[in-house]
Every structure is written in C-alpha cells, then in structure tokens.
Design a protein around this motif. Structure first.
Motif, PDB file in Angstrom:
ATOM      1  N   TRP A  98     -15.416  26.420 112.813  1.00 55.54           N
ATOM      2  CA  TRP A  98     -15.673  27.270 113.986  1.00 55.54           C
ATOM      3  C   TRP A  98     -16.613  28.411 113.607  1.00 55.54           C
ATOM      4  O   TRP A  98     -17.589  28.690 114.303  1.00 55.54           O
ATOM      5  N   ARG A 102     -20.856  28.834 114.579  1.00 51.72           N
ATOM      6  CA  ARG A 102     -21.279  29.974 115.396  1.00 51.72           C
ATOM      7  C   ARG A 102     -22.008  31.047 114.587  1.00 51.72           C
ATOM      8  O   ARG A 102     -22.349  32.093 115.101  1.00 51.72           O
ATOM      9  N   ALA A 106     -23.148  34.072 117.039  1.00 52.48           N
ATOM     10  CA  ALA A 106     -22.027  34.962 117.383  1.00 52.48           C
ATOM     11  C   ALA A 106     -22.221  36.294 116.654  1.00 52.48           C
ATOM     12  O   ALA A 106     -22.839  36.354 115.597  1.00 52.48           O
TER      13      ALA A 106
END
Length: 157
Positions: A98, A102, A106
């Motif tokens: 995850w 990202r 992110a």
C-alpha cells in the motif's frame, strides 16, 4: 550488534543531475534530494526493514526480536482484537505494498500516519509494536518528504 545500512539519496526530478554533497549523520549518509536509495536501489518499504527496526528497538529485551508473533494476542485494556497470527505476514506485506504503491503521489504525512496506524492495528510482534511503529513512521516521513530532518546522537556507541 549489526551496523544499520547507510541511506543515501539521488534526485527524482533530474535523473542525470550532479549528486549534492553528502553530510554524515548518526543514521547514515543523507542529503536533501527527493528520492532515497538503500544499497543503490530506490527506497521501498519492506517487511525486512520493519523486522530489522524491531530487532534494534528490542535488542537485549526479548528473545523474539524481529519475528512475527507466534499466536494470537490481546492488547491490555483495548477493545481491539488484532488479527490472528496466521494473517500477520500477509497483512504486513499488504501494508508495505500500500505504501509503495502510493509513494509517488500520497503526502509524506499520509504515508507516515498510515504506517503507524496499520502496524499498530496488525500488532505483528509480541512486544515492541509501538516502538517499532514509531521507528518505521520516522523512517517513512523524511524518506517520502525527500528531506533530512535534524538529528543528533542521543546515546553513546
């Protein structure tokens, strides 16, 4: 005691740019560029890094440092029941995926916060989950931000 790996960085925005001068800190070689590398490869959060940070955080305190918990666990007065021990390895891989998926879009705060929350939610170790989640979060934040945060040696070698 093993010596931690040196962290270095290269520029993400200009692949052929001249590398800035490196300065030495207690944790390795750091610069203010935007992409970090470990052993010459771009930084990726891996379970092996998390397990090594756990070993360092609990050195001399537990015989099980760096190993996922072998059974189910309860957290003191918390109403949260961490997932079964048989799920820990897969959930830790998913957490790293995850973050890595990202990494480029992110915010550093989002990645840091997620790592701290998710690691504590999974509770992969018998002891030292809070220490380890903070260590991982403190690694992810400056790496994702592409900056060296001020540091100093706080204990003798």
């Amino acid at each position: 005691m093993q010596t931690p790996r040196r962290l270095s960085s290269t520029s993400r925005s200009e692949p052929n740019a001249r590398r800035p001068t490196q300065s030495r800190s207690s944790t390795g070689y750091w610069t203010s560029s935007t992409t970090w590398s470990v052993g010459g490869q771009s930084f990726r959060l891996r379970v092996s890094i998390i397990q090594q940070l756990h070993r360092l955080a609990l050195e001399g305190l537990s015989a099980y440092t760096g190993n996922w918990r072998p059974g189910d666990i309860r957290i003191g007065k918390s109403s949260h029941n961490p997932p079964g021990a048989y799920l820990v390895a897969g959930l830790m891989e998913e957490m790293c995926d995850w973050v890595n998926d990202r990494w480029s879009h992110a915010s550093p705060i989002t990645l840091c916060s997620y790592v701290m929350w998710r690691l504590n939610w999974i509770h992969p170790f018998n002891d030292g989950n809070g220490r380890t989640s903070r260590a991982v979060a403190y690694l992810v934040l400056p790496a994702a931000a592409g900056h060296r945060f001020p540091s100093r040696v706080t204990s003798p070698n």
